[in-house]
Design a protein around this motif. Sequence first.
Motif, short mmCIF file in Angstrom:
data_model
loop_
_atom_site.label_atom_id
_atom_site.label_comp_id
_atom_site.label_asym_id
_atom_site.label_seq_id
_atom_site.Cartn_x
_atom_site.Cartn_y
_atom_site.Cartn_z
N UNK A 20 0.84 -1.19 0.00
CA UNK A 20 0.00 0.00 0.00
C UNK A 20 0.88 1.25 0.00
N UNK A 21 0.39 2.30 -0.65
CA UNK A 21 1.10 3.57 -0.73
C UNK A 21 0.18 4.71 -0.35
N UNK A 22 0.77 5.84 0.01
CA UNK A 22 -0.01 7.05 0.29
C UNK A 22 0.83 8.26 -0.08
N UNK A 23 0.30 9.09 -0.96
CA UNK A 23 0.96 10.35 -1.32
C UNK A 23 -0.10 11.43 -1.42
N UNK A 24 0.00 12.42 -0.57
CA UNK A 24 -0.85 13.60 -0.66
C UNK A 24 -2.34 13.31 -0.66
N UNK A 25 -2.78 12.38 0.17
CA UNK A 25 -4.20 12.09 0.26
C UNK A 25 -4.70 11.08 -0.75
N UNK A 26 -3.81 10.51 -1.56
CA UNK A 26 -4.16 9.43 -2.47
C UNK A 26 -3.56 8.14 -1.93
N UNK A 27 -4.41 7.15 -1.72
CA UNK A 27 -3.95 5.85 -1.25
C UNK A 27 -4.20 4.82 -2.35
N UNK A 28 -3.19 3.97 -2.61
CA UNK A 28 -3.40 2.90 -3.59
C UNK A 28 -2.68 1.64 -3.14
N UNK A 29 -3.02 0.54 -3.77
CA UNK A 29 -2.48 -0.76 -3.38
C UNK A 29 -2.23 -1.60 -4.63
N UNK A 30 -1.19 -2.41 -4.54
CA UNK A 30 -0.78 -3.23 -5.68
C UNK A 30 -1.50 -4.56 -5.72
N UNK A 31 -1.51 -5.18 -6.91
CA UNK A 31 -2.02 -6.55 -7.04
C UNK A 31 -1.24 -7.43 -6.07
N UNK A 32 -1.87 -8.48 -5.60
CA UNK A 32 -1.30 -9.28 -4.50
C UNK A 32 -0.33 -10.36 -4.95
N UNK A 33 -0.61 -11.02 -6.05
CA UNK A 33 0.21 -12.18 -6.40
C UNK A 33 1.53 -11.77 -7.03
N UNK A 34 2.64 -12.36 -6.61
CA UNK A 34 3.94 -11.98 -7.19
C UNK A 34 4.00 -12.15 -8.71
N UNK A 35 3.32 -13.17 -9.25
CA UNK A 35 3.32 -13.37 -10.70
C UNK A 35 2.60 -12.24 -11.42
N UNK A 36 1.41 -11.87 -10.93
CA UNK A 36 0.64 -10.78 -11.54
C UNK A 36 1.38 -9.46 -11.39
#
Length: 410
Positions: A305-321
């Motif tokens: 998960x990331x957060x920059x300036x009020x925007x939060x996002x998250x990456x796909x979970x599987x290492x292959x994807x």
Amino acid sequence: MPSALPDGEPVPDDGSLPASALTGSADRPLGFYLHVPYCATRCGYCDFNTYTATELRGTGGVLASRDNYADTLIDEIRLARKVLGDDPRPVRTVFVGGGTPTLLAAGDLVRMLAAIRDEFGLAEDAEVTTEANPESVDPAYLSALREGGFNRVSFGMQSARQHVLKVLDRTHTPGRPEACVAEARAAGFDHVNLDLIYGTPGESDDDWRASLEAALGAGPDHVSAYALIVEEGTQLARRIRRGEVPMTDDDVHADRYLIADSVLAEAGFDWYEVSNWATSEAARCLHNELYWRGADWWGAGPGAHSHVGGVRWWNVKHPGAYAAALAAGKSPGAGRELLSGEDRRVERILLELRLREGAPLALLREEGLAASRRALGEGLLETGPYEEGRAVLTLRGRLLADAVVRDLVD
């Protein structure tokens, strides 16, 4: 198995952020979290986004391999540079977590750190941490990390009692974490943390005291102590459901927390977050403080998960994807959300109230202020800081932190 990702709006293929995300960024520190999703075995209580070799077999092919993982993660670091554009901030903290980061070669962790240094630069006093399982490192490995720029290491000790480690499915032997602290000091690490867990089924007060004393005897300058949470879907949850081990108990957790705070305080450790104690301000985990204070961080790796300036996002979970997205030149982001002013107000209360400095009363609305006055009267908040405009938990308040927070955010 790992828990599910939240819902959210799609992340653009290039990972671009709204222009508002970097407004005022110069006043916020920037950190990086690097997630290494590999483990030798799965601990019975764990629902983190981690994978053993057996779990990955046939589901990711070469893309999910540990052997080329550092190169894949470096691709995301370079993507971060493109997304953040000409943001001039050097990186203040780097935290490599997992999983078991030290299943990778020490040179791989050093290369990942070097990529951050090359793309962003590191602050002169940057804190650079890796987590490590005690059985996954040796003196040569730790020396290679220190020479490569790491200056803090966090070892997963959990307990000093073999029967407790067995319930947790931890594979290290008692005494090994303490030896690791000595090896890290010899390698030149400035700061060393030991992670402990209390409230494991079958653990006694004496077991917990023994774990605390063993940890302190090793000479770390930071100790984290967390109550065991039984997550649905884990092996431990299934064992409890079958009646093989007893369910954890909130009253026991409270007793163990009081023991921890007393023993650690007597040894010269001060609490600075509900579950964290340090010997000095310099020994605090600055990276975690970025999270607790709503600063900016980029989380690289599967499920990060990331957060920059009020925007939060998250990456796909599987290492292959994850690897496949980066190989195609796309962001591995699975979803994101733009936090409203109300979202950020609530999160500040949720997180800052857990800190020694507490949360400003100015964040509270009328209902929350009324709840804070009740909490003060019930001995859950400190009187002095309250009179100065801050809500700071007492020891009793720390035991009931979640309930206090729920009342104050109304």
